[in-house]
Design an enzyme around this catalytic site. Structure first.
Site, PDB file in Angstrom:
ATOM      1  N   HIS A   1     -12.284   0.432  -3.270  1.00 24.83           N
ATOM      2  CA  HIS A   1     -11.064   0.073  -4.003  1.00 24.83           C
ATOM      3  C   HIS A   1     -10.378  -1.148  -3.416  1.00 24.83           C
ATOM      4  O   HIS A   1     -10.567  -1.506  -2.254  1.00 24.83           O
ATOM      5  CB  HIS A   1     -10.118   1.268  -4.182  1.00 24.83           C
ATOM      6  CG  HIS A   1      -9.324   1.695  -2.983  1.00 24.83           C
ATOM      7  ND1 HIS A   1      -8.953   3.001  -2.781  1.00 24.83           N
ATOM      8  CD2 HIS A   1      -8.814   1.007  -1.943  1.00 24.83           C
ATOM      9  CE1 HIS A   1      -8.236   3.079  -1.673  1.00 24.83           C
ATOM     10  NE2 HIS A   1      -8.156   1.885  -1.142  1.00 24.83           N
TER      11      HIS A   1
ATOM     12  N   ASN B   1     -14.242   3.614  -0.761  1.00 25.08           N
ATOM     13  CA  ASN B   1     -14.883   3.748  -2.072  1.00 25.08           C
ATOM     14  C   ASN B   1     -14.878   2.415  -2.831  1.00 25.08           C
ATOM     15  O   ASN B   1     -15.121   2.384  -4.032  1.00 25.08           O
ATOM     16  CB  ASN B   1     -14.195   4.840  -2.902  1.00 25.08           C
ATOM     17  CG  ASN B   1     -12.732   4.516  -3.196  1.00 25.08           C
ATOM     18  OD1 ASN B   1     -12.227   3.491  -2.755  1.00 25.08           O
ATOM     19  ND2 ASN B   1     -12.067   5.379  -3.942  1.00 25.08           N
TER      20      ASN B   1
ATOM     21  N   ASP C   1       0.780  -2.772  -3.476  1.00 30.86           N
ATOM     22  CA  ASP C   1       0.916  -1.420  -4.023  1.00 30.86           C
ATOM     23  C   ASP C   1       2.013  -0.643  -3.305  1.00 30.86           C
ATOM     24  O   ASP C   1       2.546  -1.102  -2.285  1.00 30.86           O
ATOM     25  CB  ASP C   1      -0.429  -0.664  -3.959  1.00 30.86           C
ATOM     26  CG  ASP C   1      -1.177  -0.866  -2.642  1.00 30.86           C
ATOM     27  OD1 ASP C   1      -0.540  -1.231  -1.648  1.00 30.86           O
ATOM     28  OD2 ASP C   1      -2.400  -0.632  -2.623  1.00 30.86           O
TER      29      ASP C   1
ATOM     30  N   GLU D   1      -8.927   2.092  -8.253  1.00 33.96           N
ATOM     31  CA  GLU D   1     -10.023   2.979  -7.906  1.00 33.96           C
ATOM     32  C   GLU D   1     -11.264   2.646  -8.743  1.00 33.96           C
ATOM     33  O   GLU D   1     -11.176   1.934  -9.751  1.00 33.96           O
ATOM     34  CB  GLU D   1      -9.589   4.428  -8.160  1.00 33.96           C
ATOM     35  CG  GLU D   1      -8.356   4.858  -7.357  1.00 33.96           C
ATOM     36  CD  GLU D   1      -8.674   5.187  -5.900  1.00 33.96           C
ATOM     37  OE1 GLU D   1      -9.625   4.622  -5.325  1.00 33.96           O
ATOM     38  OE2 GLU D   1      -7.943   6.027  -5.327  1.00 33.96           O
TER      39      GLU D   1
HETATM   40  C1  GLP Z   1      -4.946   1.877   1.079  1.00 35.94           C
HETATM   41  C2  GLP Z   1      -4.327   0.653   0.425  1.00 35.94           C
HETATM   42  C3  GLP Z   1      -5.318  -0.449   0.288  1.00 35.94           C
HETATM   43  C4  GLP Z   1      -6.032  -0.666   1.593  1.00 35.94           C
HETATM   44  C5  GLP Z   1      -6.793   0.571   1.942  1.00 35.94           C
HETATM   45  C6  GLP Z   1      -7.604   0.445   3.222  1.00 35.94           C
HETATM   46  O1  GLP Z   1      -5.625   2.680   0.177  1.00 35.94           O
HETATM   47  N1  GLP Z   1      -3.751   0.921  -0.846  1.00 35.94           N
HETATM   48  O2  GLP Z   1      -4.640  -1.614  -0.139  1.00 35.94           O
HETATM   49  O3  GLP Z   1      -6.909  -1.747   1.497  1.00 35.94           O
HETATM   50  O4  GLP Z   1      -5.840   1.602   2.116  1.00 35.94           O
HETATM   51  O5  GLP Z   1      -6.822   0.805   4.302  1.00 35.94           O
HETATM   52  P1  GLP Z   1      -7.299   0.665   5.780  1.00 35.94           P
HETATM   53  O6  GLP Z   1      -7.295  -0.766   6.061  1.00 35.94           O
HETATM   54  O7  GLP Z   1      -6.249   1.394   6.575  1.00 35.94           O
HETATM   55  O8  GLP Z   1      -8.626   1.283   5.865  1.00 35.94           O
END
Ligand code: GLP
Length: 243
Positions: free
Chosen positions: A139, A137, A68, A144
């Site tokens: 995702h 959440n 992403d 989402e």
């Molecule tokens: C962002 C990214 C996700 C990732 C998520 C969790 O939202 N788009 O791909 O998995 O964060 O991030 P973290 O590992 O920093 O909690």
């Protein structure tokens, strides 16, 4: 369901365990590695970087394809996922720029940019191993809750909880977090040969439990993992506490 769960008893072991899971799924030449951003996979990238520096691993002929990117941030912005992939992954793994695929957050036509990401994944022959984290959440990428399981790469609007969670990278101001992003779809992610999910910290325990033990439902995007044939979840003790 064939989810392999690996719980690391200490943080030092998590990166090497995740790296082993990733390397086990890669072909010997020209691997296609789907890469995630966020804090969760950092120990994995550090372990791969160490193995590369030690000469034990050579991933320089890989194609790295990002999950992403925020809309509105260019690659020169250190908060962009393009910058993350370059500095945390491609650089340490000696993958040249031509092998790095991240959607352009400044594309004039973001829908076309998302379609180009989908096409680029197909042209690569498909992702061999997809690395992913999970949002609080549930995702996956920026898919989402409510996202269709057969969704493809597209422009999405970020939820309020996601913008709050990511505010720490934007001066703790959720309003400063971009409102939209390009993400691979859940259907896109699902086509990867194998998926390695890294989950760390007590804040993710409920999301991980819902994803792995709850019903398979679009309310929890990561629950799609239960339907995939080759998923490894590498979690620390805190994240695994509710399993
Ligand atoms: C962002 C990214 C996700 C990732 C998520 C969790 O939202 N788009 O791909 O998995 O964060 O991030 P973290 O590992 O920093 O909690």
């Amino acid at each position: 369901m064939s989810i392999r769960l690996v719980v690391a008893d200490d943080q030092d072991k998590l990166g090497p365990l995740a790296a082993a899971a990733v390397l086990a799924g890669l072909p010997p030449a020209r691997p296609v590695l789907g890469v995630a951003t966020g804090d969760s996979p950092l120990p994995l990238y550090a372990a791969l970087a160490r193995a590369t520096a030690d000469g034990d691993v050579d991933l320089s002929d890989s194609t790295l394809i990002a999950l992403d990117e925020y809309l509105g941030l260019g690659g020169a912005d250190p908060r962009s996922y393009t910058a993350f992939v370059r500095s945390r992954i491609a650089g340490p793994l000696a993958v040249p720029a031509a092998g790095v695929v991240v959607p352009d957050g400044l594309a004039t036509d973001p829908d076309a940019e998302a379609a180009a990401l989908e096409a680029r994944i197909a042209d690569s022959g498909g992702v061999d191993v997809q690395i992913a984290g999970i949002g609080r959440n549930g995702h996956l990428g920026f898919n989402e809750p409510g996202t269709a399981f057969d969704s493809v790469s597209r422009v999405v609007t970020l939820s309020a909880p996601t913008r709050e969670d990511n505010a720490r990278f934007f001066g703790d101001d959720p309003e400063a977090v971009p409102r939209q992003a390009i993400t691979q779809g859940l259907g896109t992610i699902f086509r990867a040969g194998s998926i390695v999910v890294i989950v760390r910290g007590a804040g993710k325990a409920a999301a991980l439990s819902a994803a792995l033990r709850g019903p398979v439902s679009t309310a929890v995007p990561a629950s799609i993992l239960q339907r995939h044939r080759a998923v490894t979840v590498v979690a620390d003790r805190a994240a695994a506490a509710m399993l």
